[in-house]
Scaffold this active site. Sequence first.
Site, short mmCIF file in Angstrom:
data_model
loop_
_atom_site.label_atom_id
_atom_site.label_comp_id
_atom_site.label_asym_id
_atom_site.label_seq_id
_atom_site.Cartn_x
_atom_site.Cartn_y
_atom_site.Cartn_z
N ASP A 53 0.82 -1.21 0.00
CA ASP A 53 0.00 0.00 0.00
C ASP A 53 0.86 1.26 0.00
OD1 ASP A 53 -2.38 -1.48 0.11
OD2 ASP A 53 -2.32 -1.58 2.30
N TYR A 111 7.05 -10.24 6.60
CA TYR A 111 6.84 -8.81 6.80
C TYR A 111 7.42 -8.41 8.15
CZ TYR A 111 3.50 -8.24 2.94
OH TYR A 111 2.91 -8.17 1.70
#
Length: 249
Positions: A53, A111
């Site tokens: 994003d 992540y």
Amino acid sequence: MVRYKATISYDGTLFSGFQRQRHLRTVQEEIEKTLYKLNNGTKIIIHGAGRTDAGVHAYGQVIHFDLPQEQEVEKLRFALDTQTPEDIDVVNIEKVADDFHCRYQKHLKTYEFLVDNGRPKNPMMRHYTTHYPYTLNIKLMQDAINGLVGTHDFTGFTAAGTSVQNKVRTITKATVSRDEKTDFLVFTFSGNGFLYKQVRNMVGTLLKIGNGQMPVEQVKVILSSKNRQLAGPTISGNGLYLKEICYEN
């Protein structure tokens, strides 16, 4: 056509995410523009393993693309690296099989999420960490994060409106620790895939638990109920990094 796989890193601060969007600056657009120049005006489409994003960073994003002719990989990497903008780095390029697909090939993603828990915050790191100025009990978060490991339906941790039907994912590693050098909290998650805003929602929930606003058992309650309303807020994405993608074979 010859297929190439590339590992790239980027500072997501000035990007509106990875995927091409009309009238917005994206990682995909910048790389495709450079490939267009390097291939004498031939349009080249890249595919990404993950769609980060706006404001989200990457150390190890993986892309693939097809070129009309075979090229020497280091020359291609150097040309692409030096002609893309300064906030993109092309780490590695290799030739792969024609049926390789960076998104659908079986892989493990990792992540990392950095939280600045300082008071005052570090203004130099405002684009690279998410600030949380409230008291946190790291032991409570460590106890809670263990409940995320395993194969679960993560409906309660995804954003509303996602078009993905199957929300079952497997998390193989979930940890939180404090970096002794920076004093930042480091959340790490590895798994076979993550839903839209899942990592940010999990971190938002864990911070609520660490602050005593939710019980340690809340993670298991959210997983069993599949109720997004029971989870914490979607924390801002500037502390999120796509760290690594490892493929089988």
